[in-house]
Design an enzyme around this catalytic site. Structure first.
Site, mmCIF file in Angstrom:
data_model
loop_
_atom_site.group_PDB
_atom_site.id
_atom_site.type_symbol
_atom_site.label_atom_id
_atom_site.label_comp_id
_atom_site.label_asym_id
_atom_site.label_seq_id
_atom_site.Cartn_x
_atom_site.Cartn_y
_atom_site.Cartn_z
ATOM 1 C CB SER A 140 41.346 -16.495 17.913
ATOM 2 O OG SER A 140 40.271 -15.923 17.969
ATOM 3 C CE1 TYR A 153 40.467 -18.068 13.066
ATOM 4 C CE2 TYR A 153 39.326 -17.016 14.783
ATOM 5 C CZ TYR A 153 40.464 -17.169 14.146
ATOM 6 O OH TYR A 153 41.415 -16.182 14.416
ATOM 7 C CB ALA A 154 35.204 -21.659 17.985
ATOM 8 C CB ALA A 155 36.544 -26.531 16.301
ATOM 9 C CB ALA A 156 40.902 -24.260 13.924
ATOM 10 C CB ILE A 186 43.965 -6.829 16.223
ATOM 11 C CG1 ILE A 186 44.256 -7.842 17.121
ATOM 12 C CG2 ILE A 186 45.228 -5.871 15.546
ATOM 13 C CD1 ILE A 186 45.205 -8.896 16.539
#
Length: 244
Positions: A140, A153-156, A186
Site C-alpha cells: 500500500s 496497517y502502515a507497519a504491516a 482506488i
C-alpha cells in the site's frame, strides 16, 4: 515456465481482486485463475460462472497454514502446480495508537503481513520444483507515506515490502520473482466513511486529480506476473498518480 499459468489471487471477492482476475482471464486465454475467498463469495462466484472451466473458487482462510496447504493441493489436483501467487487480501482497522486495541493491532498484522508470509512459504514449494514462479504482494502507499491513525496497517504493509525484498534475493536464482505494488486510492475501494468533501479534497491533492481505476492496478500486476518481467524482482512499485 509451464503452460498454462495457474494463478491464485487472494481477496478475490473485492474490487482489486476482481479486476485482477478479470484482467488475467481476458488477456491470457490459456491461464487458469483460482479465486481465493473466505466468506464473501458472490462476486467470485459470478466470475467463475462467466469464465467456466478457467476460473475456480478456492476456499481460503489466509491466516491458516493448513488452509493454504489445502488450497494449493486443491489447485494442483484441479489444474496442476501453482506458479503465480497474488497476495491481495487484507483490510485496515484504523485508530490512533493511543486508543488502538490489541485486537486491532494483531488482527491487521495477521491479515496483512503474517498471511503473506504463510502464503509465500506455501507457494514456494511448487514454484521451486518448477524453477519458475511469480509472486506479487499487494502492499500500500501507506507503507511509504504513512498517515496518522494507521500505525497497524502502515507497519504491516511496510513489513510486506521488507519481506518482498528479502525473499526476492532468496529466490532470484530459482526463476522465481517476488515483487510488491503500493497502490494509492482506488475507485470503488475508498474508505467507507469518506464524505464527498473528503473525496474531492484527496483528489485535489493528487497531481492526476483522480483515483486509480482498478484495471490500471491490475495491469501492473499482470506485467509483474508475466514471463517478460523476468529481470524485475524485489521491486516495490508505487502506483499513486504522483501523490507521493
Amino acid at each position: 515456465m509451464s503452460s498454462p499459468r495457474r494463478i491464485l489471487i487472494t481477496g478475490a471477492n473485492g474490487v482489486l481482486g476482481q479486476a485482477t482476475a478479470r484482467y488475467f482471464l481476458q488477456r491470457d486465454p490459456d491461464c487458469q485463475v483460482h479465486l481465493g475467498v473466505r466468506e464473501r463469495r458472490d462476486q467470485a462466484e459470478a466470475l467463475v460462472a462467466e469464465f467456466s472451466g478457467r476460473a475456480f473458487l478456492s476456499p481460503l482462510e489466509i491466516t491458516s497454514a493448513e488452509a493454504w496447504s489445502a488450497a494449493i493441493s486443491q489447485i494442483e489436483a484441479q489444474s496442476g502446480p501453482l506458479n503465480v501467487l497474488i497476495n491481495n487480501a487484507g483490510y485496515h482497522d484504523d485508530s490512533l495508537l493511543a486508543t488502538m486495541t490489541a485486537q486491532q493491532w494483531h488482527g491487521v498484522l495477521d491479515a496483512n503481513l503474517n498471511a503473506v508470509f504463510i502464503g509465500c512459504q506455501a507457494a514456494l514449494k511448487p514454484m521451486m520444483l518448477q524453477r519458475w514462479g511469480r509472486i506479487v504482494n499487494v502492499a500500500s502507499l501507506s507503507a511509504l507515506h504513512s498517515p496518522a491513525g494507521q500505525t497497524n496497517y502502515a507497519a504491516a504493509k511496510a513489513g510486506v515490502i521488507g519481506l518482498t525484498q528479502s525473499l526476492a534475493k532468496e529466490t532470484a536464482r530459482l526463476g522465481i520473482t517476488v515483487n510488491a505494488i503500493c497502490p494509492g486510492h482506488i475507485e470503488g475501494a475508498l474508505p467507507a466513511g469518506w464524505t464527498e468533501d473528503q473525496i474531492k479534497a484527496v483528489k485535489r491533492e493528487t497531481p492526476m486529480r483522480r483515483f486509480a481505476r482498478p484495471e490500471e492496478i491490475a495491469a501492473a500486476v499482470f506485467f509483474l506476473a508475466s514471463p517478460e518481467a523476468s529481470y524485475i524482482t524485489g521491486a516495490a512499485l508505487k502506483l499513486d498518480g504522483a501523490l507521493v
